[in-house]
Design a protein around this motif. Structure first.
Motif, PDB file in Angstrom:
ATOM      1  N   ASP A 182       0.823  -1.210   0.000  1.00  0.00           N
ATOM      2  CA  ASP A 182       0.000   0.000   0.000  1.00  0.00           C
ATOM      3  C   ASP A 182       0.857   1.259   0.000  1.00  0.00           C
ATOM      4  OD1 ASP A 182      -2.417  -1.374   0.022  1.00  0.00           O
ATOM      5  OD2 ASP A 182      -2.379  -1.589   2.216  1.00  0.00           O
ATOM      6  N   ASP A 183       2.190   1.081  -0.059  1.00  0.00           N
ATOM      7  CA  ASP A 183       3.114   2.204  -0.055  1.00  0.00           C
ATOM      8  C   ASP A 183       3.342   2.668  -1.496  1.00  0.00           C
ATOM      9  OD1 ASP A 183       5.064   4.077   0.282  1.00  0.00           O
ATOM     10  OD2 ASP A 183       6.607   2.697   1.024  1.00  0.00           O
ATOM     11  N   TYR A 184       2.912   3.876  -1.820  1.00  0.00           N
ATOM     12  CA  TYR A 184       3.043   4.384  -3.175  1.00  0.00           C
ATOM     13  C   TYR A 184       4.202   5.367  -3.319  1.00  0.00           C
ATOM     14  CZ  TYR A 184      -1.177   2.057  -4.583  1.00  0.00           C
ATOM     15  OH  TYR A 184      -2.100   1.088  -4.887  1.00  0.00           O
ATOM     16  N   SER A 185       5.113   5.361  -2.356  1.00  0.00           N
ATOM     17  CA  SER A 185       6.257   6.267  -2.403  1.00  0.00           C
ATOM     18  C   SER A 185       7.536   5.556  -2.818  1.00  0.00           C
ATOM     19  CB  SER A 185       6.465   6.922  -1.029  1.00  0.00           C
ATOM     20  OG  SER A 185       6.746   5.930  -0.042  1.00  0.00           O
ATOM     21  N   GLY A 186       7.479   4.242  -2.993  1.00  0.00           N
ATOM     22  CA  GLY A 186       8.676   3.456  -3.273  1.00  0.00           C
ATOM     23  C   GLY A 186       9.102   3.473  -4.732  1.00  0.00           C
ATOM     24  N   GLU A 187      10.106   2.618  -5.041  1.00  0.00           N
ATOM     25  CA  GLU A 187      10.729   2.598  -6.359  1.00  0.00           C
ATOM     26  C   GLU A 187       9.856   1.933  -7.412  1.00  0.00           C
ATOM     27  OE1 GLU A 187      14.728   0.637  -8.446  1.00  0.00           O
ATOM     28  OE2 GLU A 187      14.399   0.518  -6.280  1.00  0.00           O
ATOM     29  N   PHE A 188       9.160   0.871  -7.033  1.00  0.00           N
ATOM     30  CA  PHE A 188       8.440   0.066  -8.014  1.00  0.00           C
ATOM     31  C   PHE A 188       6.958   0.424  -8.082  1.00  0.00           C
ATOM     32  CE2 PHE A 188      11.884  -2.650  -6.256  1.00  0.00           C
ATOM     33  CZ  PHE A 188      12.716  -2.599  -7.369  1.00  0.00           C
ATOM     34  N   GLY A 189       6.291  -0.217  -9.026  1.00  0.00           N
ATOM     35  CA  GLY A 189       4.856  -0.034  -9.164  1.00  0.00           C
ATOM     36  C   GLY A 189       4.222  -1.291  -9.694  1.00  0.00           C
ATOM     37  N   THR A 190       4.385  -1.540 -10.984  1.00  0.00           N
ATOM     38  CA  THR A 190       3.807  -2.725 -11.582  1.00  0.00           C
ATOM     39  C   THR A 190       4.602  -3.961 -11.196  1.00  0.00           C
ATOM     40  OG1 THR A 190       5.137  -2.581 -13.611  1.00  0.00           O
ATOM     41  CG2 THR A 190       3.065  -1.343 -13.558  1.00  0.00           C
ATOM     42  N   TYR A 191       3.987  -5.117 -11.365  1.00  0.00           N
ATOM     43  CA  TYR A 191       4.680  -6.366 -11.043  1.00  0.00           C
ATOM     44  C   TYR A 191       5.907  -6.546 -11.932  1.00  0.00           C
ATOM     45  CZ  TYR A 191       5.736 -11.275 -10.491  1.00  0.00           C
ATOM     46  OH  TYR A 191       6.390 -12.450 -10.263  1.00  0.00           O
ATOM     47  N   ASP A 192       5.787  -6.234 -13.228  1.00  0.00           N
ATOM     48  CA  ASP A 192       6.904  -6.425 -14.151  1.00  0.00           C
ATOM     49  C   ASP A 192       8.099  -5.574 -13.765  1.00  0.00           C
ATOM     50  OD1 ASP A 192       5.469  -8.255 -15.601  1.00  0.00           O
ATOM     51  OD2 ASP A 192       4.848  -6.828 -17.153  1.00  0.00           O
ATOM     52  N   ALA A 193       7.839  -4.324 -13.340  1.00  0.00           N
ATOM     53  CA  ALA A 193       8.934  -3.449 -12.936  1.00  0.00           C
ATOM     54  C   ALA A 193       9.634  -3.993 -11.696  1.00  0.00           C
ATOM     55  CB  ALA A 193       8.403  -2.026 -12.667  1.00  0.00           C
ATOM     56  N   CYS A 194       8.876  -4.544 -10.786  1.00  0.00           N
ATOM     57  CA  CYS A 194       9.446  -5.121  -9.583  1.00  0.00           C
ATOM     58  C   CYS A 194      10.228  -6.392  -9.902  1.00  0.00           C
ATOM     59  CB  CYS A 194       8.349  -5.419  -8.572  1.00  0.00           C
ATOM     60  SG  CYS A 194       8.919  -6.229  -7.064  1.00  0.00           S
ATOM     61  N   ALA A 195       9.640  -7.260 -10.706  1.00  0.00           N
ATOM     62  CA  ALA A 195      10.254  -8.548 -11.028  1.00  0.00           C
ATOM     63  C   ALA A 195      11.573  -8.386 -11.748  1.00  0.00           C
ATOM     64  CB  ALA A 195       9.295  -9.395 -11.852  1.00  0.00           C
ATOM     65  N   ALA A 196      11.717  -7.294 -12.517  1.00  0.00           N
ATOM     66  CA  ALA A 196      12.955  -7.077 -13.265  1.00  0.00           C
ATOM     67  C   ALA A 196      14.139  -6.808 -12.357  1.00  0.00           C
ATOM     68  CB  ALA A 196      12.759  -5.884 -14.231  1.00  0.00           C
TER      69      ALA A 196
END
Length: 203
Positions: A182-196
């Motif tokens: 629920d934190d929208y201040s971090g580095e990632f957003g979408t699952y693909d961006a995180c998974a990379a």
């Protein structure tokens, strides 16, 4: 009767679509994906007997007549004759914004849609009719009248919908797994961006 209090309003939005809202630190909202876009809702007036409001969320009303013309999203009409009296909101006038009571995006945040319509006969045509719709994150979808002021042709609704919850946001947990957050201040957003960036992805 509920009253609408807007605090710390975040107004950034995507100009490409009046029904898309993008603001830093907030989930992206795209009401164009609403399954009920083509559905008209009717809600009875609490103050004017025999009248109701008909609304379509981010879409043209299926109902129309000489007053409630193409491009109308919210109109007032007589229940028995089905003749409209005023347009309370045109699609072209839609403005979306975040209401952040805590000054940043939290579970208390909500989305607010404002729109204007025809000149208000009750004010001798000196002002325009106005509609406000507050979107509430919910697993059920329905429209509820919040408040109305016939003497100024103003009406407010609450629209409960899962679309107001936004897309899931992911973060990299311990460098090995993408989890929802629920934190929208971090580095990632979408699952693909995180998974990379994570060493492993969730199964």
């Amino acid at each position: 009767m509920l009253t609408l209090a807007l605090v710390a309003l975040s107004t950034a939005q995507n100009s490409a679509s009046p029904c898309t809202l993008e603001a830093e630190g907030h989930p992206t909202i795209n009401f164009e994906t609403l399954a009920l876009t083509d559905q008209d809702y009717s809600v009875s007036s609490h103050q004017v007997d025999g009248y109701e409001y008909v609304a379509n969320i981010c879409g043209n009303l299926n109902y129309n007549d000489e007053t409630c013309i193409e491009g109308s999203s919210v109109c007032q009409r007589h229940k028995k004759t089905a003749a409209s009296t005023d347009v309370y909101g045109y699609i072209a006038s839609i403005k979306l914004a975040w209401n952040d009571p805590d000054a940043v995006y939290t579970y208390n945040s909500s989305i607010v849609m404002d729109m204007t319509g025809t000149a208000c006969g009750a004010t001798s045509n000196t002002t325009e009719a106005k509609t406000t719709i507050v979107f509430v994150c919910s697993n059920k979808e329905f429209l509820m009248l919040q408040s109305e002021t016939p003497k100024t042709c103003s009406v407010s609704f609450l629209f409960f919908t899962a679309q107001a919850c936004g897309s899931p946001r992911y973060t990299c947990s311990n460098g090995v797994k993408c989890i929802t957050t629920d934190d929208y201040s971090g580095e990632f957003g979408t699952y693909d961006a995180c998974a990379a960036s994570c060493n492993k992805t969730i199964a």
